[in-house]
Design a protein around this motif. Structure first.
Motif, PDB file in Angstrom:
ATOM      1  N   LYS A  98       1.231   9.992  -9.080  1.00 54.45           N
ATOM      2  CA  LYS A  98      -0.052   9.376  -8.766  1.00 54.45           C
ATOM      3  C   LYS A  98       0.110   8.010  -8.109  1.00 54.45           C
ATOM      4  N   PHE A  99       1.059   7.224  -8.622  1.00 53.47           N
ATOM      5  CA  PHE A  99       1.223   5.845  -8.162  1.00 53.47           C
ATOM      6  C   PHE A  99       2.705   5.532  -7.983  1.00 53.47           C
ATOM      7  N   PRO A 100       3.305   5.994  -6.884  1.00 51.69           N
ATOM      8  CA  PRO A 100       4.750   5.834  -6.672  1.00 51.69           C
ATOM      9  C   PRO A 100       5.220   4.381  -6.720  1.00 51.69           C
ATOM     10  N   LYS A 101       4.379   3.450  -6.277  1.00 55.48           N
ATOM     11  CA  LYS A 101       4.799   2.060  -6.193  1.00 55.48           C
ATOM     12  C   LYS A 101       5.070   1.431  -7.548  1.00 55.48           C
ATOM     13  N   MET A 102       4.686   2.123  -8.620  1.00 56.32           N
ATOM     14  CA  MET A 102       4.976   1.573  -9.946  1.00 56.32           C
ATOM     15  C   MET A 102       6.483   1.442 -10.157  1.00 56.32           C
ATOM     16  N   LEU A 103       7.270   2.238  -9.422  1.00 59.43           N
ATOM     17  CA  LEU A 103       8.726   2.162  -9.533  1.00 59.43           C
ATOM     18  C   LEU A 103       9.271   0.852  -8.978  1.00 59.43           C
ATOM     19  N   CYS A 104       8.442   0.133  -8.236  1.00 61.92           N
ATOM     20  CA  CYS A 104       8.861  -1.151  -7.679  1.00 61.92           C
ATOM     21  C   CYS A 104       8.405  -2.323  -8.547  1.00 61.92           C
ATOM     22  N   CYS A 105       7.658  -2.025  -9.620  1.00 58.09           N
ATOM     23  CA  CYS A 105       7.156  -3.084 -10.496  1.00 58.09           C
ATOM     24  C   CYS A 105       8.298  -3.697 -11.315  1.00 58.09           C
ATOM     25  N   HIS A 106       8.171  -4.955 -11.609  1.00 57.38           N
ATOM     26  CA  HIS A 106       9.184  -5.655 -12.408  1.00 57.38           C
ATOM     27  C   HIS A 106       8.999  -5.296 -13.878  1.00 57.38           C
ATOM     28  N   ARG A 107      10.086  -4.862 -14.503  1.00 58.65           N
ATOM     29  CA  ARG A 107       9.998  -4.402 -15.889  1.00 58.65           C
ATOM     30  C   ARG A 107       9.522  -5.509 -16.824  1.00 58.65           C
ATOM     31  N   GLU A 108      10.118  -6.700 -16.718  1.00 54.70           N
ATOM     32  CA  GLU A 108       9.823  -7.775 -17.652  1.00 54.70           C
ATOM     33  C   GLU A 108       8.526  -8.512 -17.334  1.00 54.70           C
ATOM     34  N   LYS A 109       8.145  -8.539 -16.049  1.00 55.51           N
ATOM     35  CA  LYS A 109       6.949  -9.302 -15.661  1.00 55.51           C
ATOM     36  C   LYS A 109       5.695  -8.439 -15.546  1.00 55.51           C
ATOM     37  N   THR A 110       5.870  -7.134 -15.340  1.00 52.13           N
ATOM     38  CA  THR A 110       4.715  -6.281 -15.068  1.00 52.13           C
ATOM     39  C   THR A 110       4.565  -5.121 -16.045  1.00 52.13           C
ATOM     40  N   ILE A 111       5.613  -4.332 -16.206  1.00 49.77           N
ATOM     41  CA  ILE A 111       5.523  -3.116 -17.020  1.00 49.77           C
ATOM     42  C   ILE A 111       5.339  -3.436 -18.503  1.00 49.77           C
ATOM     43  N   SER A 112       6.328  -4.072 -19.080  1.00 49.35           N
ATOM     44  CA  SER A 112       6.308  -4.325 -20.529  1.00 49.35           C
ATOM     45  C   SER A 112       5.139  -5.193 -20.991  1.00 49.35           C
ATOM     46  N   PRO A 113       4.798  -6.294 -20.291  1.00 52.01           N
ATOM     47  CA  PRO A 113       3.697  -7.136 -20.762  1.00 52.01           C
ATOM     48  C   PRO A 113       2.360  -6.392 -20.884  1.00 52.01           C
ATOM     49  N   LYS A 114       2.087  -5.495 -19.945  1.00 48.11           N
ATOM     50  CA  LYS A 114       0.803  -4.779 -19.988  1.00 48.11           C
ATOM     51  C   LYS A 114       0.793  -3.749 -21.112  1.00 48.11           C
ATOM     52  N   LEU A 115       1.899  -3.078 -21.295  1.00 48.76           N
ATOM     53  CA  LEU A 115       1.979  -2.123 -22.392  1.00 48.76           C
ATOM     54  C   LEU A 115       1.923  -2.854 -23.739  1.00 48.76           C
ATOM     55  N   GLU A 116       2.600  -3.988 -23.830  1.00 55.69           N
ATOM     56  CA  GLU A 116       2.584  -4.776 -25.056  1.00 55.69           C
ATOM     57  C   GLU A 116       1.190  -5.313 -25.352  1.00 55.69           C
ATOM     58  N   PHE A 117       0.461  -5.685 -24.308  1.00 54.41           N
ATOM     59  CA  PHE A 117      -0.893  -6.218 -24.508  1.00 54.41           C
ATOM     60  C   PHE A 117      -1.782  -5.197 -25.199  1.00 54.41           C
ATOM     61  N   PHE A 118      -1.793  -3.967 -24.668  1.00 53.12           N
ATOM     62  CA  PHE A 118      -2.651  -2.940 -25.267  1.00 53.12           C
ATOM     63  C   PHE A 118      -2.173  -2.549 -26.660  1.00 53.12           C
ATOM     64  N   ARG A 119      -0.873  -2.549 -26.844  1.00 51.62           N
ATOM     65  CA  ARG A 119      -0.348  -2.240 -28.178  1.00 51.62           C
ATOM     66  C   ARG A 119      -0.777  -3.324 -29.169  1.00 51.62           C
ATOM     67  N   SER A 120      -0.769  -4.573 -28.736  1.00 49.64           N
ATOM     68  CA  SER A 120      -1.157  -5.667 -29.627  1.00 49.64           C
ATOM     69  C   SER A 120      -2.638  -5.639 -29.965  1.00 49.64           C
ATOM     70  N   ARG A 121      -3.415  -4.926 -29.140  1.00 44.48           N
ATOM     71  CA  ARG A 121      -4.855  -4.844 -29.395  1.00 44.48           C
ATOM     72  C   ARG A 121      -5.243  -3.537 -30.084  1.00 44.48           C
ATOM     73  N   GLY A 122      -4.266  -2.841 -30.610  1.00 48.63           N
ATOM     74  CA  GLY A 122      -4.560  -1.678 -31.437  1.00 48.63           C
ATOM     75  C   GLY A 122      -4.268  -0.328 -30.825  1.00 48.63           C
ATOM     76  N   ALA A 123      -3.770  -0.282 -29.598  1.00 48.83           N
ATOM     77  CA  ALA A 123      -3.493   1.003 -28.957  1.00 48.83           C
ATOM     78  C   ALA A 123      -2.218   1.621 -29.535  1.00 48.83           C
ATOM     79  N   SER A 124      -2.311   2.881 -29.940  1.00 49.99           N
ATOM     80  CA  SER A 124      -1.143   3.605 -30.443  1.00 49.99           C
ATOM     81  C   SER A 124      -0.347   4.147 -29.261  1.00 49.99           C
ATOM     82  N   THR A 125       0.820   4.719 -29.548  1.00 50.92           N
ATOM     83  CA  THR A 125       1.616   5.320 -28.472  1.00 50.92           C
ATOM     84  C   THR A 125       0.841   6.424 -27.750  1.00 50.92           C
TER      85      THR A 125
END
Length: 388
Positions: A98-125
């Motif tokens: 769906k979104f090929p450019k996600m492979l160019c995203c920075h793991r530490e600056k883009t990928i993990s922070p957004k996933l961590e944000f939703f997890r910190s607000r109650g989102a399960s896996t």
């Protein structure tokens, strides 16, 4: 053949011809050719997308038009990060498709922070998987300037982080919406017209398209719904808005024309719309098939359908065809009548249907077999095909 190729096709850099007496030149040439190809960014990208990410050749080719990389270091870091958060290879592959450019995203600056944000607000896996596989473009939305603010808005509106997560799971696009332009004007219009918070939330939960409609158009539709006699205090009010905001005038006219073909008057259509606003959003194919089933197959008078227009919203395959077979059998035995009371047989729950109309009769074994058989057939056949 080998000798022919050596004599006629291959030449060394210094002009010497590759001959059967110098076969090493063939090996050398092949190695150089393959080596160059493996360092071609486009070729490497295609190979990575198909072999590592599991994309089909067609999807990989489309994706390679928007990104290229010469090594696996960057995309590997993204895939690895997603796997640590519980995403499967299949889910990651779907996101990349769906979104090929996600492979160019920075793991530490883009990928993990957004996933961590939703997890910190109650989102399960499972919540994270649903949200990001449905709408991986979230990785392209600013966390600080958009995601945090929009999420907080919905938490305040819904008075619950859990409900906000549920809303986002149904429509993650709300995270990328300009709330001041596309949402607040319509919410304020609803409030000014006395629509309770529960109905506003119902509209937000069931139809983000409706609540995000152009404010001028939204206001006109709201006034039309009021003129039809809908009570702003009732949930049907916002359900009517939901239906009308999703229809162009031409589509509305087409649906009205279909009902008239089955003998309904304008008054009948308006009456049915007030009871079940979704009658105008049902697809033409489904509407025609349902009317054909009720009127021609079962022999119901259209007035019975008019008394309970929700009948038109039921699935032909999962409910109407299997239950219709039971109705026909019960009619043949004089155990039910073909009048308005038949609607309860069609509208009741599965458990209630089996207890009251199937298992209670002497012919219960036959009815159970008939019902199960038709249910299985309906899953593999299109309505209208001959059944055994």
């Amino acid at each position: 053949m080998f000798q022919f190729l050596c004599k006629t096709l291959l030449h060394s850099r210094n002009g010497s011809t590759v001959t059967p007496h110098n076969p090493s030149m063939v090996v050398s040439f092949s190695v150089r050719y393959l080596s160059c190809d493996s360092h071609n960014p486009h070729s490497f990208t295609l190979s990575y997308l198909t072999k590592t990410c599991g994309l089909s050749p067609k999807s990989a080719l489309l994706a390679s038009k928007t990104l290229q990389f010469e090594s696996s270091e960057q995309p590997d870091s993204v895939v690895s990060s997603l796997e640590k958060f519980g995403f499967s290879k299949i889910q990651i592959s779907e996101m990349i498709r769906k979104f090929p450019k996600m492979l160019c995203c920075h793991r530490e600056k883009t990928i993990s922070p957004k996933l961590e944000f939703f997890r910190s607000r109650g989102a399960s896996t499972p919540d994270l998987v649903t949200i990001f596989t449905t709408y991986p473009w979230i990785f392209n939305i600013s966390l600080e300037t958009k995601l945090v603010g929009n999420f907080s808005f919905f938490v305040d509106l819904l008075q619950s982080e859990y409900k906000a997560i549920e809303l986002i799971k149904r429509n993650a696009r709300v995270l990328n919406t300009s709330l001041e332009v596309a949402l607040m004007p319509n919410i304020n219009t609803l409030r000014e017209n006395g629509v309770p918070a529960s109905s506003i939330l119902l509209l937000i939960h069931t139809s983000w398209v409706s609540i995000g409609t152009n404010p001028v158009k939204f206001g006109m539709i709201l006034e039309e719904v009021k003129e039809m006699g809908f009570n702003p205090l009732k949930s049907q009010f916002v359900l009517a808005i939901k239906t009308l905001t999703g229809l162009s005038k031409s589509k509305r006219d087409e649906k009205v024309a279909i009902y008239k073909r089955w003998g309904w008057s304008d008054e009948d259509i308006n009456t049915a719309f007030k009871k079940f606003p979704s009658i105008l959003s049902i697809s033409e194919d489904k509407l025609m098939a349902a009317m054909d089933f009720y009127v021609k197959k079962l022999g119901l008078h259209y007035s019975v359908i008019l008394s309970c227009p929700a009948l038109l919203g039921y699935s032909l395959k999962k409910r109407l065809i299997p239950r219709g077979a039971v109705i026909e059998f019960l009619l043949s035995k004089g155990l039910v009548k073909l009048d308005s009371s038949i609607t309860s047989l069609l509208t009741c729950s599965e458990r209630r249907f089996l207890e009251k109309y199937v298992k209670c009769h002497e012919e219960a074994p036959h009815l159970i077999h008939l019902y199960s058989h038709k249910l299985k057939l309906s899953e593999t056949r299109k309505y209208g095909e001959d059944e055994e």
